[in-house]
Design a protein around this motif. Structure first.
Motif, PDB file in Angstrom:
ATOM      1  N   PRO A 148     -29.616 -39.129 -27.699  1.00 22.59           N
ATOM      2  CA  PRO A 148     -30.206 -38.859 -29.024  1.00 22.59           C
ATOM      3  C   PRO A 148     -30.205 -40.062 -29.961  1.00 22.59           C
ATOM      4  O   PRO A 148     -30.897 -40.027 -30.979  1.00 22.59           O
ATOM      5  CB  PRO A 148     -29.321 -37.737 -29.575  1.00 22.59           C
ATOM      6  CG  PRO A 148     -28.026 -37.852 -28.827  1.00 22.59           C
ATOM      7  CD  PRO A 148     -28.404 -38.328 -27.460  1.00 22.59           C
ATOM      8  N   HIS A 149     -29.464 -41.119 -29.627  1.00 20.60           N
ATOM      9  CA  HIS A 149     -29.406 -42.291 -30.504  1.00 20.60           C
ATOM     10  C   HIS A 149     -30.060 -43.517 -29.855  1.00 20.60           C
ATOM     11  O   HIS A 149     -29.818 -44.649 -30.275  1.00 20.60           O
ATOM     12  CB  HIS A 149     -27.954 -42.601 -30.866  1.00 20.60           C
ATOM     13  CG  HIS A 149     -27.250 -41.442 -31.505  1.00 20.60           C
ATOM     14  ND1 HIS A 149     -27.526 -41.002 -32.783  1.00 20.60           N
ATOM     15  CD2 HIS A 149     -26.294 -40.599 -31.009  1.00 20.60           C
ATOM     16  CE1 HIS A 149     -26.769 -39.952 -33.057  1.00 20.60           C
ATOM     17  NE2 HIS A 149     -26.018 -39.693 -32.005  1.00 20.60           N
ATOM     18  N   THR A 150     -30.899 -43.270 -28.843  1.00 16.11           N
ATOM     19  CA  THR A 150     -31.618 -44.357 -28.183  1.00 16.11           C
ATOM     20  C   THR A 150     -32.882 -44.690 -28.967  1.00 16.11           C
ATOM     21  O   THR A 150     -33.591 -43.786 -29.409  1.00 16.11           O
ATOM     22  CB  THR A 150     -31.991 -43.961 -26.740  1.00 16.11           C
ATOM     23  OG1 THR A 150     -30.797 -43.604 -26.035  1.00 16.11           O
ATOM     24  CG2 THR A 150     -32.672 -45.110 -26.026  1.00 16.11           C
ATOM     25  N   LYS A 151     -33.161 -45.973 -29.109  1.00 21.13           N
ATOM     26  CA  LYS A 151     -34.323 -46.409 -29.877  1.00 21.13           C
ATOM     27  C   LYS A 151     -35.573 -46.408 -29.010  1.00 21.13           C
ATOM     28  O   LYS A 151     -35.575 -46.953 -27.909  1.00 21.13           O
ATOM     29  CB  LYS A 151     -34.095 -47.811 -30.440  1.00 21.13           C
ATOM     30  CG  LYS A 151     -35.262 -48.347 -31.273  1.00 21.13           C
ATOM     31  CD  LYS A 151     -34.942 -49.722 -31.840  1.00 21.13           C
ATOM     32  CE  LYS A 151     -36.134 -50.307 -32.576  1.00 21.13           C
ATOM     33  NZ  LYS A 151     -36.586 -49.461 -33.694  1.00 21.13           N
ATOM     34  N   PHE A 152     -36.636 -45.795 -29.509  1.00 19.09           N
ATOM     35  CA  PHE A 152     -37.942 -45.825 -28.854  1.00 19.09           C
ATOM     36  C   PHE A 152     -38.950 -46.409 -29.833  1.00 19.09           C
ATOM     37  O   PHE A 152     -38.850 -46.210 -31.050  1.00 19.09           O
ATOM     38  CB  PHE A 152     -38.375 -44.423 -28.429  1.00 19.09           C
ATOM     39  CG  PHE A 152     -37.512 -43.824 -27.355  1.00 19.09           C
ATOM     40  CD1 PHE A 152     -37.753 -44.097 -26.029  1.00 19.09           C
ATOM     41  CD2 PHE A 152     -36.450 -42.998 -27.685  1.00 19.09           C
ATOM     42  CE1 PHE A 152     -36.944 -43.556 -25.033  1.00 19.09           C
ATOM     43  CE2 PHE A 152     -35.641 -42.448 -26.702  1.00 19.09           C
ATOM     44  CZ  PHE A 152     -35.891 -42.734 -25.367  1.00 19.09           C
ATOM     45  N   ASP A 153     -39.924 -47.127 -29.314  1.00 15.89           N
ATOM     46  CA  ASP A 153     -40.920 -47.798 -30.137  1.00 15.89           C
ATOM     47  C   ASP A 153     -42.290 -47.164 -29.954  1.00 15.89           C
ATOM     48  O   ASP A 153     -42.564 -46.545 -28.923  1.00 15.89           O
ATOM     49  CB  ASP A 153     -40.990 -49.283 -29.767  1.00 15.89           C
ATOM     50  CG  ASP A 153     -39.713 -50.023 -30.120  1.00 15.89           C
ATOM     51  OD1 ASP A 153     -39.116 -49.673 -31.157  1.00 15.89           O
ATOM     52  OD2 ASP A 153     -39.313 -50.924 -29.373  1.00 15.89           O
ATOM     53  N   PRO A 154     -43.194 -47.359 -30.923  1.00 12.98           N
ATOM     54  CA  PRO A 154     -44.547 -46.796 -30.811  1.00 12.98           C
ATOM     55  C   PRO A 154     -45.532 -47.682 -30.051  1.00 12.98           C
ATOM     56  O   PRO A 154     -46.708 -47.348 -29.966  1.00 12.98           O
ATOM     57  CB  PRO A 154     -44.961 -46.645 -32.281  1.00 12.98           C
ATOM     58  CG  PRO A 154     -44.252 -47.757 -32.975  1.00 12.98           C
ATOM     59  CD  PRO A 154     -42.921 -47.892 -32.274  1.00 12.98           C
ATOM     60  N   ASN A 182     -48.051 -46.369 -27.579  1.00 12.95           N
ATOM     61  CA  ASN A 182     -47.744 -44.968 -27.318  1.00 12.95           C
ATOM     62  C   ASN A 182     -48.700 -44.077 -28.107  1.00 12.95           C
ATOM     63  O   ASN A 182     -48.778 -44.188 -29.328  1.00 12.95           O
ATOM     64  CB  ASN A 182     -46.297 -44.662 -27.702  1.00 12.95           C
ATOM     65  CG  ASN A 182     -45.884 -43.260 -27.294  1.00 12.95           C
ATOM     66  OD1 ASN A 182     -46.256 -42.291 -27.934  1.00 12.95           O
ATOM     67  ND2 ASN A 182     -45.134 -43.147 -26.212  1.00 12.95           N
ATOM     68  N   PRO A 183     -49.425 -43.181 -27.432  1.00 15.68           N
ATOM     69  CA  PRO A 183     -50.422 -42.368 -28.132  1.00 15.68           C
ATOM     70  C   PRO A 183     -49.840 -41.285 -29.023  1.00 15.68           C
ATOM     71  O   PRO A 183     -50.524 -40.780 -29.908  1.00 15.68           O
ATOM     72  CB  PRO A 183     -51.232 -41.755 -26.984  1.00 15.68           C
ATOM     73  CG  PRO A 183     -50.287 -41.712 -25.829  1.00 15.68           C
ATOM     74  CD  PRO A 183     -49.411 -42.936 -25.978  1.00 15.68           C
ATOM     75  N   ASN A 184     -48.584 -40.930 -28.792  1.00 14.69           N
ATOM     76  CA  ASN A 184     -47.993 -39.857 -29.586  1.00 14.69           C
ATOM     77  C   ASN A 184     -46.499 -40.074 -29.738  1.00 14.69           C
ATOM     78  O   ASN A 184     -45.686 -39.307 -29.215  1.00 14.69           O
ATOM     79  CB  ASN A 184     -48.265 -38.495 -28.921  1.00 14.69           C
ATOM     80  CG  ASN A 184     -47.835 -37.335 -29.793  1.00 14.69           C
ATOM     81  OD1 ASN A 184     -47.820 -37.430 -31.024  1.00 14.69           O
ATOM     82  ND2 ASN A 184     -47.478 -36.224 -29.165  1.00 14.69           N
ATOM     83  N   PRO A 185     -46.094 -41.119 -30.459  1.00 12.31           N
ATOM     84  CA  PRO A 185     -44.654 -41.390 -30.612  1.00 12.31           C
ATOM     85  C   PRO A 185     -43.957 -40.276 -31.376  1.00 12.31           C
ATOM     86  O   PRO A 185     -44.447 -39.799 -32.394  1.00 12.31           O
ATOM     87  CB  PRO A 185     -44.629 -42.712 -31.386  1.00 12.31           C
ATOM     88  CG  PRO A 185     -45.945 -42.765 -32.097  1.00 12.31           C
ATOM     89  CD  PRO A 185     -46.926 -42.066 -31.202  1.00 12.31           C
ATOM     90  N   GLN A 186     -42.819 -39.856 -30.853  1.00 18.21           N
ATOM     91  CA  GLN A 186     -42.036 -38.803 -31.476  1.00 18.21           C
ATOM     92  C   GLN A 186     -40.568 -39.201 -31.454  1.00 18.21           C
ATOM     93  O   GLN A 186     -40.190 -40.205 -30.866  1.00 18.21           O
ATOM     94  CB  GLN A 186     -42.226 -37.478 -30.705  1.00 18.21           C
ATOM     95  CG  GLN A 186     -43.659 -37.001 -30.614  1.00 18.21           C
ATOM     96  CD  GLN A 186     -43.779 -35.782 -29.720  1.00 18.21           C
ATOM     97  OE1 GLN A 186     -42.781 -35.135 -29.384  1.00 18.21           O
ATOM     98  NE2 GLN A 186     -44.993 -35.455 -29.309  1.00 18.21           N
ATOM     99  N   ALA A 187     -39.764 -38.386 -32.106  1.00 18.50           N
ATOM    100  CA  ALA A 187     -38.319 -38.626 -32.082  1.00 18.50           C
ATOM    101  C   ALA A 187     -37.813 -38.485 -30.652  1.00 18.50           C
ATOM    102  O   ALA A 187     -38.216 -37.579 -29.915  1.00 18.50           O
ATOM    103  CB  ALA A 187     -37.613 -37.627 -32.993  1.00 18.50           C
ATOM    104  N   ASN A 188     -36.946 -39.404 -30.257  1.00 15.80           N
ATOM    105  CA  ASN A 188     -36.327 -39.392 -28.926  1.00 15.80           C
ATOM    106  C   ASN A 188     -37.329 -39.534 -27.788  1.00 15.80           C
ATOM    107  O   ASN A 188     -37.084 -39.091 -26.668  1.00 15.80           O
ATOM    108  CB  ASN A 188     -35.498 -38.117 -28.723  1.00 15.80           C
ATOM    109  CG  ASN A 188     -34.366 -38.011 -29.715  1.00 15.80           C
ATOM    110  OD1 ASN A 188     -33.761 -39.009 -30.091  1.00 15.80           O
ATOM    111  ND2 ASN A 188     -34.092 -36.799 -30.176  1.00 15.80           N
ATOM    112  N   SER A 189     -38.464 -40.157 -28.059  1.00 15.83           N
ATOM    113  CA  SER A 189     -39.417 -40.466 -26.996  1.00 15.83           C
ATOM    114  C   SER A 189     -40.298 -41.606 -27.472  1.00 15.83           C
ATOM    115  O   SER A 189     -40.417 -41.862 -28.668  1.00 15.83           O
ATOM    116  CB  SER A 189     -40.273 -39.250 -26.635  1.00 15.83           C
ATOM    117  OG  SER A 189     -41.181 -38.944 -27.682  1.00 15.83           O
ATOM    118  N   GLY A 190     -40.912 -42.284 -26.524  1.00 17.08           N
ATOM    119  CA  GLY A 190     -41.769 -43.403 -26.884  1.00 17.08           C
ATOM    120  C   GLY A 190     -41.598 -44.536 -25.895  1.00 17.08           C
ATOM    121  O   GLY A 190     -41.178 -44.337 -24.759  1.00 17.08           O
ATOM    122  N   SER A 191     -41.916 -45.727 -26.335  1.00 17.16           N
ATOM    123  CA  SER A 191     -41.923 -46.884 -25.448  1.00 17.16           C
ATOM    124  C   SER A 191     -40.566 -47.561 -25.388  1.00 17.16           C
ATOM    125  O   SER A 191     -39.873 -47.671 -26.409  1.00 17.16           O
ATOM    126  CB  SER A 191     -42.970 -47.896 -25.916  1.00 17.16           C
ATOM    127  OG  SER A 191     -44.265 -47.332 -25.857  1.00 17.16           O
TER     128      SER A 191
END
Length: 747
Positions: free
Chosen positions: A285-291, A294-303
């Motif tokens: 839950p505290h991992t960083k994801f970038d947009p 990414n067509p639909n960046p959301q919390a706890n998901s992404g690049s």
């Protein structure tokens, strides 16, 4: 009653006996020095192990190998990767603590489990309450201290074991983790821990997963090589990455001081066992994801990937990045850091690969960037800004239809500068500003004060003995991009841009006396323009930093067009974006920009000129005053299999690696590859406590190269022996007591 009266008496006597024995043994040890005291001398040397046993190699060891004799680099065909575990990487998106967070976490990270934010906050809190608090931001400390210092141990050990296995440092003569004691000129004992030693072949080996050296180790190396016992020994440094310039300088100095063997070979050499480390961890839950892309960046998901790790640590300005590099150096006395964001020239960042856009699977991508030759003094910066420009442009090319991808600076068409929607995006801004820059550069190339300008005017036909240049319209458009569709994706090998130039008369009134060249003169002079001026401007567009953003947005245009074609065959995650006409999610970033202001700058240049030059003829001096981009097409030319294999045999391998982590380009010594996936998947990690435990952000003290855990201890050995004896005797007493209890009870 007699039974109960006898039990305390026996217990009391046993306790006195135990205490007397422990005190006596400790007194003897401390008095006679049966074990050396750490305060007076270094702890006893470690007991080295055979390298194959230390690395836990299975099966029968092959024939022992040897390291290259001179300064060598691993053959490119053998470059590979290796895994290491650092579960702390999953915390890289943790928000900075509030005062209340720090109060609740305390200063003892050991009381919290790995993955609990309080463990991180407690470690940070402890650091900030010391005499040397961290001077950067919490995010800087999180990446460069808390996460990185844990990574050095497992990464260094993994690379150490890889070198042992790859180079066959096996058999009874190859020993790992070996302490070498020598004395300096004052008789002081100096200890140097080497990762591997072979006394038969007379080799010391120091293994570094990165390209830096330990500031404290080189002086010790100098003392070891001066010792008469080791006058015939060689010192071989093994690096996992290309050594930094400062490292090469230090080793060159060390080699000069150590001299040569009788056969003329250097005693100090460096071997580049090029291999890229890949961190393994389980996102949380505290991992960083970038947009990024990414067509639909959301919390706890992404690049996530090598690019995103570098962006996460990149600073926006040269000065802020220099300060960060200094903090990194101070926190890394062992020289185990890998090439970080300071070693990346983000001003050259370009998208060069996108994989198969399978719905729900995420998109693999890879960027290239040039290396910074001296990151310590001149680090790269601004990664976030450049990557965002590429990503936003990628979505702009998808959302708008291609007929909108043009800009037009024409004095006769003030109402047709660019499409209104396109003018709200950074892609549109870049194209219009590049068009204006190109027009400035075009007239600058004609300046007779330059060699090219003199040649241009000398070859022009004059009108009545005077220069008389016709009206010219110039614009930039794409050349066919060189691509290779392979491995489910597209490699963008080259994306050249060309300048189109045609004669054109304008209705716009200009001050001065207009000249009237003949049709023949216009045709002749236009050929000179195309022969001399156009190639010079095209070269600048392809190489000059002023056009770097234009090159960036064009490669993203090529990638987006390929995604558009794939989506036409089968719906992808980008389906709802394509041709939607909605670019509101990717507006112009940074300072407020209005394309009308750029138009006014162009108009002023057209009306007033960029510069003036004089021309003397007939005894008089005449004064002359001098002076869109079209991406609606994205032509591409698919390179053949034979040509791609011959010219880019390592590119598929390097690209696959770059999706996981930043890596060197095997085809160019100056390039790096950085990538990721738009829907990052969990990696095989270990949620346990990283080596070293405790949650400390401090690097391991002392120790060997390769960032290995310290096997010794800073506690004086006699104290340890006394404690051990006390525990043993106490255990015996408890056993006796337990048995005595049972005897009493049974009675």
């Amino acid at each position: 009653m007699g039974i109960y009266m006898s039990y305390p008496r026996v217990r009391f006597r046993a306790y006195l006996l135990l205490r007397s024995l422990v005190a006596a043994v400790c007194a003897v040890l401390l008095a006679v020095g049966a074990v050396p005291v750490a305060s007076a001398a270094a702890p006893a040397p470690r007991t080295p192990k055979r390298c194959d046993e230390w690395a836990k190699l299975t099966g029968n060891p092959s024939k022992p190998g040897t390291l290259p004799v001179g300064n060598e680099t691993r053959v490119k065909s053998a470059w590979d990767t290796y895994d290491y575990v650092n579960q702390r990487q999953s915390m890289d998106g943790l928000a900075a603590p509030t005062p209340d967070d720090l109060l609740k976490a305390g200063t003892d990270p050991d009381v919290w489990k790995e993955g609990d934010p309080r463990k991180v906050y407690a470690s940070y809190n402890r650091r900030q309450t010391t005499s040397r608090p961290y001077t950067g931001t919490f995010q800087d400390w999180l990446n460069d201290a808390y996460i990185e210092n844990a990574a050095r141990r497992t990464r260094g050990e993994a690379f150490h074991k890889k070198v042992v296995q790859d180079l066959n440092l096996v058999g009874p003569d190859w020993l790992c983790e070996v302490d070498i004691d020598v004395k300096d000129a004052d008789g002081k004992v100096i200890r140097r821990l080497y990762d591997a030693v072979n006394h038969k072949t007379k080799e010391f080996v120091e293994i570094k997963s990165g390209g830096a050296v330990d500031d404290t180790q080189v002086p010790k190396d100098r003392q070891v090589l001066k010792d008469p016992r080791f006058k015939d020994y060689s010192l071989r440094y093994v690096f996992g990455q290309e050594p930094e310039a400062s490292t090469t300088t230090r080793l060159r100095g060390l080699s000069t001081g150590a001299g040569q063997h009788p056969d003329g070979k250097s005693r100090v050499t460096a071997y580049q066992h090029r291999s890229t480390p890949v961190v393994r961890f389980t996102p949380g839950p505290h991992t960083k994801f970038d947009p990024t892309l990414n067509p639909n960046p959301q919390a706890n998901s992404g690049s996530r990937g090598g690019l995103n790790d570098m962006l996460n640590q990149s600073k926006p300005t040269p000065e802020s990045m220099r300060q960060q590099m200094e903090r990194i150096r101070q926190g890394d006395p062992t020289g185990q850091r890998l090439r970080g964001p300071g070693g990346v020239d983000f001003s050259t960042l370009e998208l060069r690969f996108v994989g198969a856009p399978v719905r729900g699977e995420g998109l693999d991508y890879s960027f290239t960037a040039e290396k910074m030759p001296d990151p310590d003094t001149n680090p790269g910066f601004g990664g976030q800004e450049q990557a965002q420009l590429i990503s936003d442009s990628f979505f702009t090319w998808l959302a708008l239809t291609p007929e909108k991808f043009w800009v037009n600076l024409n004095p006769d068409e003030p109402q047709r500068v660019m499409d209104a929607q396109f003018g709200k995006t950074d892609a549109g801004r870049v194209l219009l500003e590049a068009d204006l820059q190109m027009k400035h550069d075009f007239v600058a190339a004609m300046n007779p004060k330059t060699e090219l300008g003199r040649q241009f005017w000398d070859e022009n036909q004059l009108t009545n003995g005077l220069p008389c240049l016709h009206g010219i319209r110039n614009w930039i458009e794409p050349e066919p991009a060189q691509v290779r569709e392979q491995d489910g994706g597209i490699y963008i090998l080259d994306a050249p841009l060309k300048v189109n130039s045609v004669p054109q008369e304008f209705d716009f009134d200009l001050p001065g006396d207009p000249c009237k060249p003949t049709k023949a003169q216009i045709e002749h002079n236009q050929k000179i323009v195309e022969k001399l001026i156009v190639p010079a401007v095209e070269k600048k567009i392809s190489q000059d930093p002023a056009y770097a953003e234009l090159r960036r947005v064009y490669t993203s245009r090529v990638a987006a067009e390929w995604i558009r074609l794939q989506d036409a065959n089968k719906a992808t995650d980008y389906h709802t974006i394509i041709n939607s006409g909605d670019v509101s999610k990717w507006p112009i970033r940074g300072e407020k920009w209005d394309f009308n202001e750029t138009w006014q700058q162009y108009l002023k240049s057209f009306r007033d000129g960029d510069y003036k030059f004089e021309w003397e003829a007939g005894g008089q001096v005449y004064v002359y005053t001098m002076g869109g981009v079209d991406f609606s097409k994205s032509p591409k030319e698919n390179v053949s299999t034979q040509k791609f294999t011959a010219e880019h045999q390592y590119l598929p391998r390097s690209t696959r690696t770059s999706v996981q982590t930043m890596t060197d380009d095997a085809e160019s010594d100056d390039l790096l590859l950085l990538g990721g996936n738009t829907r990052a998947k969990p990696t095989t990690g270990d949620a346990g406590t990283p080596p070293g435990g405790g949650g400390s952000d401090d690097p391991p003290a002392g120790g060997g190269g390769g960032g290995l855990p310290i096997t010794g201890d800073s506690v004086p050995v006699p104290v340890l022996v006394c404690v051990a004896l006390a525990l043993i005797l106490a255990g015996a007493a408890l056993t006796w007591r337990s048995r005595r209890r049972r005897r009493i009870f049974v009675s």
